[in-house]
Enzyme design. Structure first.
Site, PDB file in Angstrom:
ATOM      1  N   ARG A  17      74.723 -64.609  75.282  1.00  0.00           N
ATOM      2  CA  ARG A  17      74.146 -63.909  76.431  1.00  0.00           C
ATOM      3  C   ARG A  17      73.936 -64.863  77.601  1.00  0.00           C
ATOM      4  NH1 ARG A  17      68.516 -61.946  77.500  1.00  0.00           N
ATOM      5  NH2 ARG A  17      68.722 -60.192  78.932  1.00  0.00           N
ATOM      6  N   HIS A  21      75.722 -64.405  81.222  1.00  0.00           N
ATOM      7  CA  HIS A  21      74.950 -64.263  82.460  1.00  0.00           C
ATOM      8  C   HIS A  21      75.285 -65.361  83.454  1.00  0.00           C
ATOM      9  CE1 HIS A  21      71.589 -61.243  81.409  1.00  0.00           C
ATOM     10  NE2 HIS A  21      72.603 -61.066  80.586  1.00  0.00           N
ATOM     11  N   ASN A  52      67.604 -61.997  83.842  1.00  0.00           N
ATOM     12  CA  ASN A  52      67.632 -63.336  83.243  1.00  0.00           C
ATOM     13  C   ASN A  52      66.288 -63.794  82.690  1.00  0.00           C
ATOM     14  OD1 ASN A  52      70.342 -63.591  83.862  1.00  0.00           O
ATOM     15  ND2 ASN A  52      69.966 -64.636  85.806  1.00  0.00           N
ATOM     16  N   HIS A 150      77.492 -57.742  70.964  1.00  0.00           N
ATOM     17  CA  HIS A 150      76.210 -57.154  70.599  1.00  0.00           C
ATOM     18  C   HIS A 150      76.069 -56.944  69.097  1.00  0.00           C
ATOM     19  CE1 HIS A 150      75.473 -55.261  74.862  1.00  0.00           C
ATOM     20  NE2 HIS A 150      75.368 -56.581  74.843  1.00  0.00           N
TER      21      HIS A 150
END
Length: 308
Positions: A17, A21, A52, A150
């Site tokens: 993740r 990002h 974030n 995921h």
């Protein structure tokens, strides 16, 4: 990474993740780490953007970077450190190995506004998701494939609570959620008053979701897979059953083309998903990289090197 993974086996999702990002906003340049936008104290940084604020893995990258600086000062960028550590974390979680090209350099500035607007959200519909990924050069198959990340990790109930009770202000749950799964999620995400102060989730959540370290967090992206347990295609098999945890996940079944790719990834033992994921991650980790004289190699990931 092996030492870190042995202590927290959900770090793989955290680093995936974090990489996503970072790379999704102006490329893989470690801009997401910055606490200070090159001396401009009045300018907000990416880390402060809403998407974030729950990022994990920054401390672990700082620790790795410190060891790298001790061994070879000023050589390995924070961007390279993140890309390499994420790949190794994926492998440690049972995911596929993929090659990582090195030579990235670090950004001297951060991009708060872009992070607020352009990082896909948990409640985005399929049109919004495909649009944001297409702007980075990812087609529909690659988008479906990357969302398969995921399949490992943990997520706060806050991200899905509206799906359970008041979806889009309708006063009803999200109709796309399988009814049995809906009941499981409601039990797992009971009011925090039903959990003790230390955050032990009610017994059903512990049994079905795995032990959790936070009252508002359950583990895994299916009702029976604990965080970091498997890197396989159960994510896609769950989508076919209406058991996608996030709205953005289940929306992959709302479009004929993306639903077709979901079926492809769900149909075998995970080989197709893993092969494509390797390719997609090579592409993701090469987005908008700074090389040559562009950017810099930071000594500490949180602060740019002051230009004389």
């Amino acid at each position: 990474m092996a030492k870190i993974y042995s202590q927290q086996n959900d770090i793989s999702f955290g680093l995936l993740r974090l990489l996503f990002h970072d790379c999704f906003i102006k490329g893989c340049d470690a801009s997401v780490f910055l606490d200070d936008s090159n001396g401009n104290k009045n300018h907000s940084v990416e880390r402060q953007a809403t998407p974030n604020k729950t990022l994990r893995g920054i401390n672990e990258i700082d620790m790795i970077k410190e060891e790298l600086e001790n061994a070879c000062p000023g050589v390995v960028s924070c961007a390279d450190t993140l890309a390499l550590a994420t790949r190794d974390a994926v492998v440690l979680a049972g995911g596929p190995f993929y090659p990582i090209f090195t030579g990235r350099r670090d950004s001297t500035q951060s991009y708060f506004d872009e992070a607020m607007d352009e990082i896909p959200k948990p409640n985005d519909n399929i049109t919004q998701t495909l649009f944001l990924f297409s702007r980075r050069g990812f087609d529909e198959r690659e988008t479906v494939n990357l969302l398969g990340a995921h399949n490992v990790g943990k997520i706060s109930c806050d991200f899905i609570r509206d799906r359970l009770t008041d979806f889009s202000g309708t006063g009803q749950p999200d109709a796309s959620v399988d009814p049995n799964f809906l009941n499981e999620l409601r039990l797992a995400c009971q009011d925090s008053s039903s959990t003790d102060h230390d955050g032990t989730v009610a017994s059903m959540a512990s049994r079905e979701m795995g032990n959790s370290s936070s009252a508002m967090i359950f583990q895994g992206l299916s009702s029976s897979v604990p965080s970091g347990a498997r890197f396989d295609n159960h994510y896609y098999q769950n989508l076919l059953k209406g058991r996608g945890l996030l709205f953005v996940d289940q929306q992959l079944m709302a479009d004929e083309n993306t639903a077709r790719f979901v079926a492809v990834y769900a149909s075998d033992d995970g080989t197709t998903f893993r092969r494509d994921f390797s390719r997609s991650m090579v592409k993701m980790s090469n987005l908008g990289v700074l090389t040559g004289t562009l950017g810099q190699v930071r000594n500490k990931c949180s602060f740019p090197i002051r230009q004389s």
